[in-house]
Enzyme design. Structure first.
Site, PDB file in Angstrom:
ATOM      1  N   GLY A 157      63.784  18.140  35.741  1.00  0.00           N
ATOM      2  CA  GLY A 157      64.001  17.196  36.663  1.00  0.00           C
ATOM      3  C   GLY A 157      63.755  15.832  35.675  1.00  0.00           C
ATOM      4  O   GLY A 157      63.739  15.878  34.641  1.00  0.00           O
ATOM      5  N   ARG A 158      63.384  14.787  36.406  1.00  0.00           N
ATOM      6  CA  ARG A 158      63.297  13.535  35.900  1.00  0.00           C
ATOM      7  C   ARG A 158      62.298  13.520  34.726  1.00  0.00           C
ATOM      8  O   ARG A 158      62.173  12.978  33.704  1.00  0.00           O
ATOM      9  CB  ARG A 158      62.994  12.277  36.987  1.00  0.00           C
ATOM     10  CG  ARG A 158      63.890  12.118  37.976  1.00  0.00           C
ATOM     11  CD  ARG A 158      63.219  11.216  39.027  1.00  0.00           C
ATOM     12  NE  ARG A 158      64.205  11.240  40.037  1.00  0.00           N
ATOM     13  CZ  ARG A 158      64.167  11.983  41.323  1.00  0.00           C
ATOM     14  NH1 ARG A 158      63.433  13.283  41.064  1.00  0.00           N
ATOM     15  NH2 ARG A 158      64.853  11.810  42.315  1.00  0.00           N
ATOM     16  N   ILE A 159      61.208  14.221  35.325  1.00  0.00           N
ATOM     17  CA  ILE A 159      60.020  13.983  34.420  1.00  0.00           C
ATOM     18  C   ILE A 159      60.189  15.085  33.031  1.00  0.00           C
ATOM     19  O   ILE A 159      59.893  14.643  32.013  1.00  0.00           O
ATOM     20  CB  ILE A 159      58.775  14.358  35.001  1.00  0.00           C
ATOM     21  CG1 ILE A 159      58.509  13.176  36.139  1.00  0.00           C
ATOM     22  CG2 ILE A 159      57.484  14.576  34.131  1.00  0.00           C
ATOM     23  CD1 ILE A 159      57.186  13.571  37.048  1.00  0.00           C
ATOM     24  N   ARG A 179      66.264  25.483  37.977  1.00  0.00           N
ATOM     25  CA  ARG A 179      67.074  26.191  38.965  1.00  0.00           C
ATOM     26  C   ARG A 179      68.442  26.038  38.793  1.00  0.00           C
ATOM     27  O   ARG A 179      69.215  27.074  38.808  1.00  0.00           O
ATOM     28  CB  ARG A 179      66.817  25.661  40.635  1.00  0.00           C
ATOM     29  CG  ARG A 179      65.536  26.197  41.084  1.00  0.00           C
ATOM     30  CD  ARG A 179      65.383  25.399  42.355  1.00  0.00           C
ATOM     31  NE  ARG A 179      65.713  24.203  42.319  1.00  0.00           N
ATOM     32  CZ  ARG A 179      65.569  23.215  43.357  1.00  0.00           C
ATOM     33  NH1 ARG A 179      65.806  23.742  44.413  1.00  0.00           N
ATOM     34  NH2 ARG A 179      66.045  21.911  43.228  1.00  0.00           N
ATOM     35  N   ILE A 238      51.360  19.807  34.328  1.00  0.00           N
ATOM     36  CA  ILE A 238      50.990  18.545  35.106  1.00  0.00           C
ATOM     37  C   ILE A 238      51.939  18.623  36.668  1.00  0.00           C
ATOM     38  O   ILE A 238      52.320  17.490  36.910  1.00  0.00           O
ATOM     39  CB  ILE A 238      51.678  17.449  34.104  1.00  0.00           C
ATOM     40  CG1 ILE A 238      53.127  17.709  33.821  1.00  0.00           C
ATOM     41  CG2 ILE A 238      50.900  17.050  33.034  1.00  0.00           C
ATOM     42  CD1 ILE A 238      53.931  16.327  33.260  1.00  0.00           C
ATOM     43  N   ARG A 240      51.667  21.351  39.769  1.00  0.00           N
ATOM     44  CA  ARG A 240      50.567  21.821  40.771  1.00  0.00           C
ATOM     45  C   ARG A 240      49.909  22.924  40.400  1.00  0.00           C
ATOM     46  O   ARG A 240      50.594  23.841  39.618  1.00  0.00           O
ATOM     47  CB  ARG A 240      51.543  21.771  42.036  1.00  0.00           C
ATOM     48  CG  ARG A 240      51.989  20.859  42.824  1.00  0.00           C
ATOM     49  CD  ARG A 240      50.874  19.482  43.201  1.00  0.00           C
ATOM     50  NE  ARG A 240      51.439  18.517  43.994  1.00  0.00           N
ATOM     51  CZ  ARG A 240      51.948  17.494  43.356  1.00  0.00           C
ATOM     52  NH1 ARG A 240      51.521  17.157  42.164  1.00  0.00           N
ATOM     53  NH2 ARG A 240      52.216  16.164  44.263  1.00  0.00           N
ATOM     54  N   GLU A 269      42.433  21.946  44.112  1.00  0.00           N
ATOM     55  CA  GLU A 269      41.447  20.709  43.483  1.00  0.00           C
ATOM     56  C   GLU A 269      41.211  20.043  44.637  1.00  0.00           C
ATOM     57  O   GLU A 269      41.791  20.106  45.762  1.00  0.00           O
ATOM     58  CB  GLU A 269      42.473  20.096  42.661  1.00  0.00           C
ATOM     59  CG  GLU A 269      43.839  19.559  43.295  1.00  0.00           C
ATOM     60  CD  GLU A 269      44.749  18.687  42.458  1.00  0.00           C
ATOM     61  OE1 GLU A 269      45.089  19.420  41.462  1.00  0.00           O
ATOM     62  OE2 GLU A 269      44.900  17.594  42.567  1.00  0.00           O
ATOM     63  N   HIS A 287      43.872  15.381  37.585  1.00  0.00           N
ATOM     64  CA  HIS A 287      45.271  14.846  38.352  1.00  0.00           C
ATOM     65  C   HIS A 287      45.480  13.531  38.082  1.00  0.00           C
ATOM     66  O   HIS A 287      45.599  12.591  39.227  1.00  0.00           O
ATOM     67  CB  HIS A 287      45.120  15.460  39.923  1.00  0.00           C
ATOM     68  CG  HIS A 287      46.442  15.432  40.307  1.00  0.00           C
ATOM     69  ND1 HIS A 287      46.880  16.367  41.187  1.00  0.00           N
ATOM     70  CD2 HIS A 287      47.575  14.900  40.113  1.00  0.00           C
ATOM     71  CE1 HIS A 287      48.140  16.212  41.627  1.00  0.00           C
ATOM     72  NE2 HIS A 287      48.570  15.295  40.964  1.00  0.00           N
ATOM     73  N   ILE A 288      45.631  13.087  36.841  1.00  0.00           N
ATOM     74  CA  ILE A 288      45.991  11.480  36.602  1.00  0.00           C
ATOM     75  C   ILE A 288      47.211  11.418  35.956  1.00  0.00           C
ATOM     76  O   ILE A 288      47.285  10.386  35.364  1.00  0.00           O
ATOM     77  CB  ILE A 288      44.876  10.820  35.755  1.00  0.00           C
ATOM     78  CG1 ILE A 288      44.434  11.731  34.473  1.00  0.00           C
ATOM     79  CG2 ILE A 288      43.358  10.933  36.771  1.00  0.00           C
ATOM     80  CD1 ILE A 288      43.468  11.125  33.350  1.00  0.00           C
TER      81      ILE A 288
HETATM   82  O1  LIG Z   1      53.410  12.326  42.387  1.00  0.00           O
HETATM   83  C1  LIG Z   1      52.639  13.287  42.315  1.00  0.00           C
HETATM   84  O2  LIG Z   1      53.462  14.293  42.593  1.00  0.00           O
HETATM   85  C2  LIG Z   1      51.560  13.361  41.864  1.00  0.00           C
HETATM   86  O3  LIG Z   1      51.222  14.524  41.479  1.00  0.00           O
HETATM   87  C3  LIG Z   1      50.324  12.091  41.686  1.00  0.00           C
HETATM   88  O4  LIG Z   1      51.168  11.336  41.031  1.00  0.00           O
END
Ligand SMILES: O=C(O)C(=O)CO
Length: 337
Positions: A157-159, A179, A238, A240, A269, A287-288
């Protein structure tokens, strides 16, 4: 004068950014970071027209039962596995999230975490702080190269795309699995090649997880998937925590079947699997990934825009910028992040 709509803010966020809510609504804001019990959330939501929540706040059938006035939930976060979208849609409640504003910041962090894992940065710092550095030695703490290596992105996706763009500056070969395959123009811009899941794992020097969490992706990276990785490969998560079977990951690290791992997210978490804390070759962060000051403020601002618009106020009344359901851009479950 008619009563103003009431909205709940579930966690302390930037008060100055939230102030715009007060222009339209009666705001009930939580003052301390709180793990709210479902029954307490339900009691609150029964009085509310809208709510602004974070990924710490599960909102499903139990929380919204009997919440007759509730019309909008604005999630501060792009991932929205804390929301039961089917339950919200069935109740006619408009849900929204905060895509785009966190893309580049989160990609920066994902890339940094991958590099930190590959170059053993946390382990090296612990070693140094613990007083082990007596003399410089040619072969201590040797890591894996990032430049010129094969980057494997699961979830494009975007990230994922933003991480791929960064990889071009490091001369990496980028493979991805998703997908659906991206348009050729996007593949060309990201210099990324689509491959099947097994091939992605088999060819990865550095595997980065950026896919949404859903029942389909629960423990997708399990013992069998980890066994397909090369023993020198690194794994960075990064997305879940629930996507990775953490015990299988610890087994792989302990038996030298994986080079290193960088984790920003954990199943359950903020509770951590104690075995993870024992691993030398992991970099652990709380989770930062989206946590730059500017980006966290932008996420809250977008959630505020979503809530104001979803409840029929402001310049975009009735047309929130980033709806998940029931909006002009209904994106369904499992939207790419
Ligand atoms: O935006 C999200 O989905 C996160 O995990 C927290 O930035």
């Amino acid at each position: 004068m008619s009563e103003r709509p009431r909205v709940w803010v579930s966690q302390p966020l930037f008060a100055d950014v939230l102030a715009r809510l007060g222009e339209h609504f009666e705001v009930e804001a939580t003052r301390e970071v709180t793990r709210h019990e479902p029954a307490a959330v339900n009691a609150i939501l029964r009085r509310m027209d809208g709510a602004l929540v974070t990924l710490n706040d599960p909102i499903g059938a139990e929380q919204i039962a009997g919440a007759q006035r509730l019309r909008a939930i604005a999630n501060v976060g792009v991932g929205y596995n804390n929301l039961d979208i089917a339950a919200l849609s069935a109740a006619g409640i408009l849900a929204s999230n905060t895509p785009d504003v966190l893309t580049e910041t989160t990609a920066d962090f994902g890339f940094a975490l991958m590099m930190a894992a590959a170059r053993r940065m946390s382990e090296a710092e612990r070693w140094l702080r613990d007083g082990h550095w007596q003399r410089w030695s040619f072969d201590s703490l040797l890591g894996a190269d990032v430049h010129g290596a094969t980057l494997a992105i699961l979830g494009m996706g975007r990230i994922g795309q933003a991480i791929a763009r960064r990889a071009t500056g490091f001369g990496m070969r980028t493979l991805y699995h998703n997908r659906s395959r991206l348009p050729a123009a996007v593949e060309a811009e990201c210099k990324a090649q689509y491959v099947g899941f097994d091939e992605l794992l088999a060819r990865a020097d550095h595997l980065v997880l950026v896919l949404p969490y859903s029942p389909q992706s629960h423990h997708l990276i399990d013992a069998a998937a980890l066994a397909k990785l090369q023993p020198h490969a690194t794994l960075t998560n990064i997305a879940r925590g629930g996507i990775v079977d953490e015990d299988a990951l610890c087994d792989a690290l302990e038996h030298d079947r994986l080079g290193a791992a960088g984790l920003d997210v954990y199943e359950g978490e903020p509770r951590l699997n104690p075995r993870l804390l024992q691993q030398r070759r992991v970099v652990l962060t709380p989770h930062i990934a989206s946590g730059s000051l500017a980006t966290r403020r932008a996420m809250v601002a977008l959630a505020v825009d979503n809530l104001i618009a979803a409840l029929g106020f402001g310049p975009r009344a009735g047309d929130p910028p980033s709806p998940i359901n029931g909006g002009t851009r209904d994106r369904g479950p499992g939207t790419r992040i």
